[in-house]
Scaffold this motif. Structure first.
Motif: not given
Length: 292
Positions: A162, A219-220, A216, A212, A99, A136, A158
């Motif tokens: 992003r 999310y990762a 993330n 964000l 990220v 994604s 990943q």
């Protein structure tokens, strides 16, 4: 007229005040507590476990949780606790590093494109929009299927999915901040374009991106676990949460619930921690949403 980035000053000059504001949000404190606990588990995993995550023992296969094996053992007689704790290192390092790499690259792309403008801006942002049209996770699946299931390729997938997200965010911020007074002052002072972009403008695009970035991370972790669950991430005998859930899934119906439950619990807890922390940062950055 000062050219000092006022947003950066607001964010970093009084960290004590900002920590106090975050601590007033109980859910944020819970989120930070979860993250700190998981991070400490990952950092001190070798000292917290008695067995190697790769040590097998055919005499103790599929043992339920007990005093000797608090999370039970898997079909190879490996200690699930050790594997879950060691997996924390892989999942967190992969999530955070991918990220942050995506943000670094995306921020540069978005900032340069937004500052330059014109046809170059339309072309670059058009490419970012094309990439964003793909879900994604499906894009990550395609990348892993093409590149191969390795640790490096998992990091690359990943990161790539992003970059457009952060490029779009920073691009929008750049269009706003480049018209501010401190940007005009920097131009009048004779600063080069690159200095204006990287020293005066990009730092002011970072605070809105903090939420964000934090979200993330969660999310990762979900993506990494999902890819490993599908067999497109890390391969056995590596310790990874999604891979452990996949290995334990066939045994749920026969009563060996602990094989998937404990790694799944760590996935849920980590994502929840990042989401709660991101929500607290959002409240801090937006005074209208701060909880009294």
């Amino acid at each position: 007229m000062s050219s000092k980035p006022s947003v950066v000053s607001w964010l970093f000059e009084d960290l004590g005040y900002h920590w106090y504001m975050l601590s007033q949000n109980k859910l944020t404190v819970i989120g930070l507590g979860i993250l700190m606990s998981v991070l400490l588990i990952g950092m001190f995993a070798p000292s917290l476990v008695k067995y190697s995550p790769y040590q097998t023992n055919a005499m103790i296969t599929l043992q339920p949780p007990s005093m000797d094996y608090p999370f039970g053992t898997d079909r190879y007689g490996r200690d699930v606790l050790s594997r879950v704790f060691y997996a924390t290192r892989i999942d967190f390092v992969l999530a955070i590093s991918s990220v942050m790499a995506a943000f670094s690259i995306g921020a540069v792309i978005g900032a340069l494109s937004g500052y330059v403008g014109g046809k170059t801006d339309k072309l670059v942002m058009g490419i970012m929009d094309v990439i964003l049209t793909f879900p994604s996770f499906l894009l990550a699946i395609g990348l892993m299927a093409s590149l191969g299931a390795t640790l490096v390729n998992l990091f690359i997938s990943q990161m790539v999915i992003r970059i457009p997200i952060f490029a779009r965010l920073v691009h929008g911020q750049m269009l706003s901040v480049k018209e501010n007074e401190y940007a005009e002052a920097a131009i009048c002072a004779g600063n080069s374009r690159l200095r204006i972009i990287f020293y005066h403008l990009i730092p002011n695009c970072i605070p809105p991106a903090l939420v964000l970035i934090t979200l993330n991370f969660g999310y990762a972790i979900l993506n990494i676990a999902g890819l490993s669950f599908l067999g497109l991430g890390l391969r056995p005998p590596e310790s990874e949460w999604g891979l452990m859930v996949a290995e334990g899934a066939p045994y749920i119906t026969t009563g060996e619930w602990w094989l998937s439950f404990f790694p799944g619990m760590f996935i849920v807890s980590s994502v929840l921690g990042f989401n709660l922390t991101g929500d607290g940062i959002n409240d801090l950055l937006d005074p209208k949403r701060r909880r009294r």
